[in-house]
Scaffold this active site. Structure first.
Site, PDB file in Angstrom:
ATOM      1  N   LYS A  92      -1.586 -15.621  -1.889  1.00 20.53           N
ATOM      2  CA  LYS A  92      -0.158 -14.989  -1.977  1.00 20.53           C
ATOM      3  C   LYS A  92       0.978 -16.258  -2.112  1.00 20.53           C
ATOM      4  O   LYS A  92       1.671 -15.788  -2.733  1.00 20.53           O
ATOM      5  CB  LYS A  92       0.039 -13.805  -0.971  1.00 20.53           C
ATOM      6  N   GLU A 122       7.694  -6.358  -0.523  1.00 23.35           N
ATOM      7  CA  GLU A 122       6.685  -5.196   0.002  1.00 23.35           C
ATOM      8  C   GLU A 122       5.514  -5.845   0.725  1.00 23.35           C
ATOM      9  O   GLU A 122       5.309  -7.237   0.220  1.00 23.35           O
ATOM     10  CB  GLU A 122       6.222  -4.332  -0.731  1.00 23.35           C
ATOM     11  N   SER A 144      -9.991 -15.184  -1.141  1.00 24.90           N
ATOM     12  CA  SER A 144      -8.578 -14.986  -1.348  1.00 24.90           C
ATOM     13  C   SER A 144      -7.892 -15.213  -0.500  1.00 24.90           C
ATOM     14  O   SER A 144      -6.691 -15.379  -0.212  1.00 24.90           O
ATOM     15  CB  SER A 144      -8.153 -13.578  -2.114  1.00 24.90           C
TER      16      SER A 144
END
Lengths: 262, 416
Positions: free
Chosen positions: B110, B132, B398
């Site tokens: 991210k 968010e 991830s």
């Protein structure tokens, strides 16, 4: 073709009056109750009624209408049922009705079917807050054919190019949002509102109704002075939910304020 | 004749990494019939401004230089491509490599997007960023990016996710962000996005919305893909270095779909099979899942046209996944496009399958994966044994699983 909404604005203009457009969420807390409210709106001098369609994810709405939407969904209210409700309502009133619905229920219904069914039921216009005109070309075209008014929003962030496109796509009236924000936020009326409204008027002589955040009769009166109509939503929904006995007097006070009697 | 020419051209481009399938979105933000820009009018100017700023930043040498520098020195890129030897031996089939995004700063992919968007927001003169978050990883990444470049930061998070990911809530607060609880709707990621969109509509003059995945209105899907595609670019170089050839399979989990697109995009025109793994929750038949392709249909949601879990009236359904990051009703619009083209195969892993892969990787490799990534691993557990030992699978690891340890303990009935 002249729609019911256009006729209403034309008549008001002749009488030098401004439109009062109250909003209620259809089916909050159930549809029979909404019927009474719409009739009360008319008795209290509303010119056009804005009828909300509940949706699970109302991104343009503040907490008051979000909660109303949740209650209506709980009661099992859907776009299909709201259209049937309007059809039923037409036995009792001919007041122009504008649906405010998010796009996904319309998309799922099928744009063409929706336009046909809504028109047949007696709906006069539609506001789809998350359908900008860029995505709505087909919807606008089909609505024109069916003589269903498409009402688009303008905001303080709108500049010349957007204004030009939005006024062209709008039929019935243009919905000017006074604030950057969601429904029910605090109203901010300053000289910039008037500046923007006269900017919009450069491009169109279509009626402009103002909404988002109008709550008190004083505010309604101030908005009426600079526009062609006043839309009151969250404040009505809140009053209806918290102190329903006061609703009638409140509506009358808004009507009088818009008429310039305050 | 013209067809042949075009065909040749596309193949030629394919080798250079820019064929037909990769040229999208179009000017209106569409990948085939998916995507677009479905937002209130108030936000339209902001999206246009963002699109311009993003396109400018691609040619802005100074911006690219700063971003490259921070990717290396701050995020710790390139992240390793690791051959999971014991995991491979345990499965007894294809060789499994892990793209170690869990080793990126803040512990997930991210940050690649959040940091780049924070830089862009600064460049655009914004004072504040909002985001968010579901699992909390994107919230932590955005709070980190905001702290790094000096922006005010507010994160929206559903009540249920705040309980599942209490550790990340505290991390965000430590990083100086305000974490705002979203107690409405299903109290998860989709409601956090609604609230962030409302905030953005209200504060659009001062605020940039750092959307965390390849979702939402144009230009977010293409911009986030651009910022995440560094994973695929590194992977190409790394696998060629160790194996001298490209892999046979790429596998990634798909919530919004940014870690999948970020790994896959580089290879779309190569002869490589790609698998996206959605959250099967308690099983598709129970209705408690987040498998949009297995249980959804086309709809318009939170800014774009895409696959969506919805009822027949167009209302959005509740979802369930053991992993907060995959617990979402819609999928980034490029995914259904690639699915329709037959380019990516989509499947799902259930909560139980993901939990067992979570433990298997921890035991065999000493790597605790995020529950999101464990869904991709669960697919590898099924796939690798069916393939010969010469085949190569690369799976996007991830994120790391530290954030999930408490949650998994709770599920297993262990009190910590």
């Amino acid at each position: 073709m002249t729609s019911g909404i256009e006729r209403t604005f034309r008549k008001l203009k002749k009488e030098n009056r401004k439109a009062f457009i109250p909003y209620i969420m259809a089916g909050d807390p159930f549809l029979e109750r909404t019927r009474d409210i719409v009739l009360m709106f008319e008795e209290c001098g509303a010119d056009i009624v804005e009828l909300g369609v509940p949706f699970t994810d109302p991104i343009a709405d503040g907490p008051t209408i979000q909660r109303a939407s949740e209650r209506a969904l709980k009661a099992g209210v859907t776009l299909k049922k709201v259209i049937a409700f309007v059809k039923e309502l037409r036995r009792s009133t001919q007041i122009p009705i504008v649906l405010m619905t998010y796009y996904n229920p319309v998309f799922k219904y099928g744009e063409e079917n929706f336009i046909k069914d809504a028109k047949d039921a007696g709906v006069d216009g539609v506001i789809v807050p998350d359908l900008p005109l860029d995505e709505g070309e087909y919807f606008i075209k089909q609505s024109r054919k069916a003589d269903l008014s498409t009402i688009f929003l303008l905001a303080p962030t709108s500049t010349g190019d957007r204004i030009k496109k939005v006024v062209k796509a709008s039929k019935g009236f243009i919905y000017y949002v006074t604030i950057t924000g969601v429904t029910g936020a605090a109203l901010l009326l300053d000289s910039s509102t008037e500046t923007l409204l006269s900017e919009i008027r450069k491009y169109t002589d279509k009626p402009i109704a103002v909404g988002f955040g109008v709550s008190t009769p004083e505010e309604a009166s101030a908005v009426a002075k600079v526009s062609d109509g006043v839309i009151v939503g969250s404040a009505i929904v809140r009053r209806f939910h918290e102190s329903p006995d006061e609703l009638r007097n409140y509506l009358i006070s808004l009507r009088e304020a818009i008429n310039g009697l305050v | 004749m013209w067809y042949n020419n075009r065909h040749k051209k596309s193949r030629h481009r394919g080798r250079r990494g820019g064929g037909i399938i990769k040229k999208l979105p179009d000017r209106k933000g569409y990948f085939g019939s998916y995507g677009g820009r479905f937002v209130p009018e108030t936000l339209m100017p902001a999206l246009m401004e963002l699109e311009e700023a993003f396109l400018r930043s691609k040619k802005d040498r100074e911006f690219q230089k700063e971003l490259n520098y921070l990717q290396k020195t701050y995020i710790g890129r390139p992240t390793p491509l690791y051959f999971a030897k014991r995991f491979t031996e345990h499965l007894g089939g294809a060789k499994v490599y892990l793209k170690r995004e869990d080793l990126a700063h803040t512990g997930a992919h991210k940050i690649n997007n959040a940091l780049a968007q924070a830089l862009l927001a600064k460049k655009m003169g914004k004072k504040r960023v909002i985001a968010e978050t579901g699992a909390g990883q994107h919230g932590v990444a955005t709070a980190t990016g905001a702290a790094l470049v000096g922006l005010e930061c507010e994160i929206y998070m559903g009540t249920e996710d705040m309980q599942r990911q209490a550790l990340n809530v505290f991390r965000m607060r430590l990083l100086g962000a305000k974490v705002t609880e979203v107690p409405v709707g299903s109290k998860t990621l989709k409601d956090a996005i609604n609230e962030a969109l409302r905030d953005w509509t209200t504060n659009v003059h001062t605020t940039h919305y750092v959307l965390g995945t390849v979702f939402g209105p144009h230009p977010f899907p293409v911009m986030v893909r651009d910022f995440q595609s560094i994973m695929g670019k590194e992977t190409r170089k790394q696998i060629l270095d160790v194996e001298g050839r490209l892999p046979d399979y790429l596998v990634a989990c798909v919530g919004g779909g940014s870690n999948a697109i970020g790994l896959f995009y580089e290879f779309l025109n190569e002869d490589i099979k790609m698998v996206g793994v959605e959250a099967g929750g308690r099983g598709i038949e129970t209705g408690e899942h987040a498998a949009r392709f297995a249980g959804g249909s086309i709809g318009v949601f939170q800014g774009c046209k895409t696959y969506l879990l919805q009822d027949e009236d167009g209302n959005v359904l509740g979802t369930h996944s053991v992993s907060a990051g995959l617990d979402y009703a819609a999928i980034g619009p490029e995914h259904p496009y690639l699915k329709d083209k037959g380019r990516i195969h989509y499947t799902y892993a259930t909560d139980d399958e993901a939990l067992s892969a979570f433990e298997l990787l921890s035991n065999t490799e000493g790597i605790i994966p995020a529950l999101e990534s464990a869904h991709a691993l669960a697919e590898v557990v099924k796939l690798a044994p069916k393939l010969s030992q010469e085949k190569i699978i690369i799976v996007n690891l991830s994120g790391r699983g530290d954030k999930d340890v408490q949650h998994v303990a709770r599920i297993k009935g262990i009190e910590l």
